[in-house]
Design a protein around this motif. Structure first.
Motif, short mmCIF file in Angstrom:
data_model
loop_
_atom_site.label_atom_id
_atom_site.label_comp_id
_atom_site.label_asym_id
_atom_site.label_seq_id
_atom_site.Cartn_x
_atom_site.Cartn_y
_atom_site.Cartn_z
N ILE B 178 0.67 -1.42 0.11
CA ILE B 178 -0.11 -0.04 0.01
C ILE B 178 0.78 1.15 0.11
CG2 ILE B 178 -1.64 1.32 1.45
CD1 ILE B 178 -2.87 -1.24 2.37
N LEU B 182 1.07 3.94 -2.75
CA LEU B 182 0.50 5.34 -2.43
C LEU B 182 1.56 6.30 -2.90
CD1 LEU B 182 -1.06 4.98 0.96
CD2 LEU B 182 -2.22 5.77 -0.94
N VAL B 211 -5.92 16.80 1.76
CA VAL B 211 -4.81 15.77 1.36
C VAL B 211 -3.94 15.43 2.76
CG1 VAL B 211 -2.78 15.58 0.16
CG2 VAL B 211 -4.66 16.17 -0.90
N ALA B 214 -5.92 13.09 4.89
CA ALA B 214 -5.93 11.76 4.18
C ALA B 214 -4.41 11.30 4.63
CB ALA B 214 -5.69 11.69 2.75
N MET B 218 -4.44 7.44 6.91
CA MET B 218 -3.68 6.33 6.19
C MET B 218 -2.56 6.02 7.41
SD MET B 218 -4.77 5.38 3.49
CE MET B 218 -3.74 3.70 3.55
#
Lengths: 253, 334
Positions: B178, B182, B211, B214, B218
């Protein structure tokens, strides 16, 4: 020609200083519009208010016949106004290519899930971002530097990269804040050619510049700011002979 | 060539716990498991600090959220016994929500100020956990929650530490996957753009608030997964596992390994977990052999050497031990 940008009585105050005093300008579709004035006249403040970096204290802006909210810079970019900065602001630790790819952010969609799953649509979008960035690097003439870190580029190339990054947002209006600052004569000539090409490609250009020769040769119309207020507007030759402008630059006899 | 490399790494990962168990004993497999948990934490923090450039000193709070989320849903404390595969994704989500909640008020801050505020938030979470045993006993306070359901099948001839090892390796691989995806994406570029110049990022049309949130979400969700695994592995959680020093430790792993570079961060996490342990076990006997007695307490010596190591690395390899290739160039004179 139709109007692209209209500001009505745009004002900005820093404490007791009126940095912008009721500035009303009209920029037409497809023209190169110059904004000049002595140091501290409010040119960059005008840019910063127009692109939402500073909150305005009064006035309205219409862009493409729509009222433009100036509260969020990214909304201004989405509406179609892109800018460069007087003191170049690139993403230094990213390559030239990545810098331009960031510029595509406003016109692309992929979110976190898209990035992780990377299905077909996302891959196509990513490829399109890269292709467009490559195209823009070629357009401004620095494709050979694509994989170098932005802060390793020469000064002139950094200016060009900043223009490429701004163009990546598909602007209708490109606002350039002193793009020729620090350039030598041949670099300035090449920049003038580039700006002409931009206009030929359908982009309207708003230019702040100190290089009077560049402004006079390039711009269709020019506005002059002094102490935050507009003191003249018109064709370069008219403005050059305007007594108020001469006074602002040279003082009274 | 590339396939052979992958096969080699895969084989090494598969046989490692058995080799370690046979040669060094089960305690070292346990240490390996902890190293993998820290790898997850470091990779999560790397998104916030390394990619987006937001210095977060309260990251361990999300580890705590994940751990307690698991503990509450799989222990006799409430008598709920959900399976691990159901809890972990929800735990990641919950930690992600906490990431957004704690990130939102800090959006206008940066650098030192952001660090101080996140440090405060991290402590607030820990203190809450410490005190939420009254009026309603949610966390059982400082006593912690015990008898948590293990996350793997027990009673097999293979020791559970080895089973956990495989579970952790799978999740580490998932997190690495991931992270890599990303990094090379529109969002990943936006994170780095914000790190490099927030104002220019805004002017490029990046909605910096979303952003950044995010990135917080995450990073926090990785921490939440690691926390859930920690709870199931230890079968016990208490507030003292989530102190400031843990946050600092994870940050050290990221910085020492190479901020923003995933392989470097993994190296940093493994080194900072395994080396101190090796040192702790060998410092006593070594002093015994040289001086005939233990002159310095190994624990004190460990912190001393840790400090020296940090200073040496920052002096000679300011970008970390294994920085991204192009960043390494930045620190070498042309």
């Amino acid at each position: 020609m139709s109007t692209l940008l209209e500001t009505r009585n745009l004002s900005k105050r820093f404490g007791g200083v009126l940095a912008l005093k009721d500035v009303s300008l009209t920029i037409l579709q497809g023209e190169i519009y110059g904004l000049i004035g002595p140091n501290g006249a409010g040119k960059t403040t005008f840019f910063n208010v127009l692109t939402g970096l500073y909150p305005k204290d009064g006035g309205e802006v219409f862009f493409d016949d729509q009222p433009l909210r100036l509260t969020h810079p990214h909304e201004v970019a989405l509406a179609g106004i892109a800018r460069t900065f007087q003191n170049i602001r690139l993403f230094g630790q990213m390559t030239a290519m990545e810098n331009v790819m960031v510029g595509r952010h406003a016109r692309t969609q992929a979110g976190i899930m898209g990035a992780i799953l990377r299905h077909r649509l996302q891959r196509a979008e990513e490829a399109a971002i890269r292709a467009r960035a490559q195209e823009l690097l070629e357009f401004v003439g620095i494709a050979a530097q694509a994989n170098r870190l932005a802060h390793h580029l020469s000064y002139g190339d950094q200016r060009r990269l900043e223009i490429a990054r701004a163009l990546a947002t598909d602007p209708k209006l490109l606002a350039l804040d002193e793009p020729a600052a620090g350039m030598n004569e041949s670099e300035t000539r090449a920049l003038a050619d580039l700006i002409q090409q931009l206009r030929a490609g359908g982009v309207t250009v708003l230019l702040i510049e100190h290089d009077v020769k560049l402004v006079m040769g390039l711009c269709d119309r020019v506005a002059v700011l002094d102490y935050g207020g507009k003191i003249a507007e018109g064709a370069p030759t008219e403005v050059r002979h305007n007594p108020a402008v001469i006074e602002a630059y040279l003082g009274t006899a | 060539m590339k396939i052979r490399g992958v096969l080699l790494i895969a084989t090494a990962l598969i046989v490692a716990p058995f080799v370690v168990e046979a040669t060094m004993g089960n305690a070292w497999v346990r240490l390996l498991d902890f190293a993998l948990l820290y790898v997850m934490l470091a990779l999560g923090l790397n998104i916030v600090v390394g990619f987006a450039g937001l210095l977060d000193l309260g990251y361990i709070a999300f580890y705590a959220v994940g751990a307690y989320f698991y503990a509450l849903l799989a222990s006799p404390h409430f008598g709920i016994h959900w399976p691990i595969w159901a809890i972990l994704p929800l735990g990641a989500l919950t930690a992600g929500v906490f990431g957004v909640l704690l990130g939102a008020p800090t959006l206008r801050l940066r650098g030192d100020y952001l660090a101080i505020v996140t440090l405060g938030f991290g402590e607030i979470i820990r203190i809450f956990i410490n005190n939420l045993n009254a009026p309603f006993n949610l966390t059982n306070g400082p006593k912690g929650i015990a008898n948590i359901d293990p996350g793997v099948v027990t009673g097999l001839p293979i020791p559970s530490t080895i089973l956990y090892y495989y579970l952790f390796v799978v999740l580490v691989l998932l997190i690495v996957f991931i992270g890599l995806r990303l990094q090379n994406s529109r969002i990943g570029r936006a994170w780095v753009a914000i790190r490099e110049d927030e104002m220019a990022a805004k002017a490029c049309g990046i909605h910096t608030r979303n952003v950044k949130l995010a990135a917080f979400a995450m990073g926090a969700s990785f921490g939440g997964v690691a926390g859930g695994l920690f709870a199931s592995f230890q079968t016990f959680v208490s507030p003292e596992s989530f102190g400031l020093m843990e946050s600092v430790m994870v940050l050290c792993m990221v910085v020492l390994g190479g901020m923003g570079h995933i392989p470097g961060v993994i190296l940093g996490a493994v080194m900072l977990t395994v080396l101190p342990e090796i040192f702790r076990q060998s410092a006593g006997p070594m002093q015994q052999a040289i001086f005939g007695t233990v002159v310095l307490d190994p624990e004190a010596l460990r912190m001393l050497l840790f400090g020296v190591a940090l200073i040496v690395v920052m002096r000679y390899r300011p970008a970390g031990l294994w920085p991204e290739q192009r960043h390494r160039r930045e620190f070498v004179a042309p």
